[in-house]
Write a protein that holds these residues in place. Structure first.
Motif, PDB file in Angstrom:
ATOM      1  N   GLU A   9      41.497  30.672  34.589  1.00  0.00           N
ATOM      2  CA  GLU A   9      42.650  30.872  35.477  1.00  0.00           C
ATOM      3  C   GLU A   9      43.103  32.323  35.469  1.00  0.00           C
ATOM      4  OE1 GLU A   9      45.334  26.903  35.524  1.00  0.00           O
ATOM      5  OE2 GLU A   9      44.963  27.719  33.526  1.00  0.00           O
ATOM      6  N   ILE A  10      43.078  32.936  34.302  1.00  0.00           N
ATOM      7  CA  ILE A  10      43.493  34.331  34.182  1.00  0.00           C
ATOM      8  C   ILE A  10      42.520  35.240  34.923  1.00  0.00           C
ATOM      9  CG2 ILE A  10      43.856  36.223  32.554  1.00  0.00           C
ATOM     10  CD1 ILE A  10      44.654  33.995  30.484  1.00  0.00           C
ATOM     11  N   LYS A  14      43.233  37.571  38.242  1.00  0.00           N
ATOM     12  CA  LYS A  14      42.945  39.010  38.298  1.00  0.00           C
ATOM     13  C   LYS A  14      42.110  39.347  39.530  1.00  0.00           C
ATOM     14  CE  LYS A  14      41.255  42.930  35.629  1.00  0.00           C
ATOM     15  NZ  LYS A  14      40.591  43.416  34.408  1.00  0.00           N
ATOM     16  N   LEU A 158      51.244  34.660  34.543  1.00  0.00           N
ATOM     17  CA  LEU A 158      49.838  34.866  34.885  1.00  0.00           C
ATOM     18  C   LEU A 158      49.563  36.332  35.197  1.00  0.00           C
ATOM     19  CD1 LEU A 158      47.260  33.249  35.103  1.00  0.00           C
ATOM     20  CD2 LEU A 158      47.910  32.623  37.444  1.00  0.00           C
ATOM     21  N   ALA A 161      49.309  38.030  32.047  1.00  0.00           N
ATOM     22  CA  ALA A 161      48.054  37.638  31.400  1.00  0.00           C
ATOM     23  C   ALA A 161      46.891  38.494  31.884  1.00  0.00           C
ATOM     24  CB  ALA A 161      47.771  36.155  31.647  1.00  0.00           C
ATOM     25  N   THR A 162      46.921  38.909  33.158  1.00  0.00           N
ATOM     26  CA  THR A 162      45.852  39.794  33.634  1.00  0.00           C
ATOM     27  C   THR A 162      45.886  41.123  32.901  1.00  0.00           C
ATOM     28  OG1 THR A 162      47.096  40.829  35.479  1.00  0.00           O
ATOM     29  CG2 THR A 162      45.978  38.719  35.928  1.00  0.00           C
ATOM     30  N   HIS A 165      44.443  40.400  29.328  1.00  0.00           N
ATOM     31  CA  HIS A 165      42.982  40.263  29.383  1.00  0.00           C
ATOM     32  C   HIS A 165      42.322  41.626  29.578  1.00  0.00           C
ATOM     33  CE1 HIS A 165      39.103  39.489  31.491  1.00  0.00           C
ATOM     34  NE2 HIS A 165      39.009  38.543  30.563  1.00  0.00           N
ATOM     35  N   GLY A 189      52.488  36.010  28.684  1.00  0.00           N
ATOM     36  CA  GLY A 189      51.238  36.118  29.422  1.00  0.00           C
ATOM     37  C   GLY A 189      50.190  36.930  28.692  1.00  0.00           C
ATOM     38  N   ALA A 193      46.514  35.458  27.016  1.00  0.00           N
ATOM     39  CA  ALA A 193      45.201  36.002  27.362  1.00  0.00           C
ATOM     40  C   ALA A 193      44.500  36.587  26.141  1.00  0.00           C
ATOM     41  CB  ALA A 193      45.355  37.073  28.437  1.00  0.00           C
TER      42      ALA A 193
END
Length: 324
Positions: A9-10, A14, A158, A161-162, A165, A189, A193
């Motif tokens: 999902e992450i 992105k 989210l 989270a990008t 990551h 977030g 990640a």
């Protein structure tokens, strides 16, 4: 609760927004200027997210949220409450999508931030304090505008989270991340990640003493509201923790430390002297924690900090630095 947010999902999120965002650089703090400044650890790396669109990580979640609006929501317009970085992120993303944006802000907001939102086409209304700005946001949402909450929203977690990551992939040597906390959108977030890329990594949160709603929530075992916000870090001045961000943070963050306003001022000065970065207080919070409450806990660790954003006028910066 999104505690089970998946890596797929992450990565998909992105891909959804990366064409319009910047992969912000990471910088190992290894130059001679840092000798004698950093604690005794294996290394410190900073992610320069202040170079993101609109000057902060908030652009990630704001863009994701507005791109995911349906036709009726786009037609109704959006509303957001913010003291600056989220306001600018929403204003920018809304303009790009052709969506009308209403931004509710405290009267004490840096005029440069207000002007920045208006330059992006947003309508700004000013209110007595952040609580009043939040109330006005909720009223506008009740009247039909799509709510762009500054932290308690799946798209904001989210979006952060990008960033997490991206950071974990750019600097895989990092085993300890130090991340500021306002409402908790960024740390929840990013930590979610980071833990999926490197389950052994440690994530430590940082809050000002005068805005410690997440620390108090961790201690209480549930989200709490604090009686008063008292910190120069307006971007970290959330008056409460909320269930979504609290739940994700609680599942992924090992501990939270607190810092004084003066420690942020000192870190702002170090960024200015060593990197020529004019950092707002929140931007310097990670560095302040590494140099302060965490300095004796990082031996042998590869530490990652984040300069999360900086939207501050030179006038406001000078006013703050008079207190150093």
């Amino acid at each position: 609760m999104m505690i089970g947010l998946t890596l797929d999902e992450i990565i998909a999120a992105k891909a959804e927004v990366q064409a319009n965002l910047i992969e912000t650089p990471v910088l190992p703090l290894t130059s001679a200027r840092w000798d004698g400044v950093l604690p005794d650890c294996a290394g410190v790396t900073v992610k320069l997210e202040l170079f993101q669109q609109t000057g902060s990580f908030k652009a990630r979640g704001a863009l994701l949220g507005i791109q995911r609006l349906n036709a009726a929501q786009r037609a109704a317009g959006v509303v957001a409450a913010s003291g600056g970085n989220h306001a600018l992120g929403v204003s920018w993303a809304a303009k790009a999508a052709g969506v009308d944006a209403l931004i509710t802000m405290p009267r004490a907001t840096d005029p440069a931030r207000i002007a920045g939102c208006e330059a992006l086409g947003a309508t700004v209304t000013l209110h007595d304090d952040m609580a009043a700005a939040f109330a006005a946001m909720n009223d506008a949402a009740d009247a039909g505008r799509a709510l762009m909450h500054p932290f308690e929203a799946a798209h904001m977690i989210l979006g952060a989270a990008t960033c997490g990551h991206e950071y974990a992939m750019q600097a895989p040597q990092i085993d300890t991340y130090v991340i500021p906390i306002g409402g908790g959108g960024m740390i929840s977030g990013m930590a979610c990640a980071i833990k999926q890329v490197n389950p052994d990594a440690q994530v430590i949160g940082v809050e000002p003493f005068g805005a410690d709603s997440m620390s108090q929530s961790f201690a209480a075992g549930e989200p709490v509201r604090i009686e008063k916000v008292a910190t120069i870090a307006d971007s970290l001045g959330a008056p409460l923790a909320m269930p979504l961000t609290y739940g994700v943070a609680r599942a992924n963050v090992e501990r939270i430390v607190q810092i004084a306003d003066r420690e942020m001022l000192a870190a702002m000065d170090i960024y200015q002297q060593n990197l020529r970065i004019t950092a707002e207080p929140a931007c310097a919070a990670s560095l302040a924690a590494v140099l302060g409450p965490l300095k004796d806990d990082l031996a042998g660790r590869q530490v990652g900090i984040i300069a999360c954003g900086s939207n501050i006028s030179l006038t406001r910066y000078a006013e703050l630095m008079e207190g150093l």
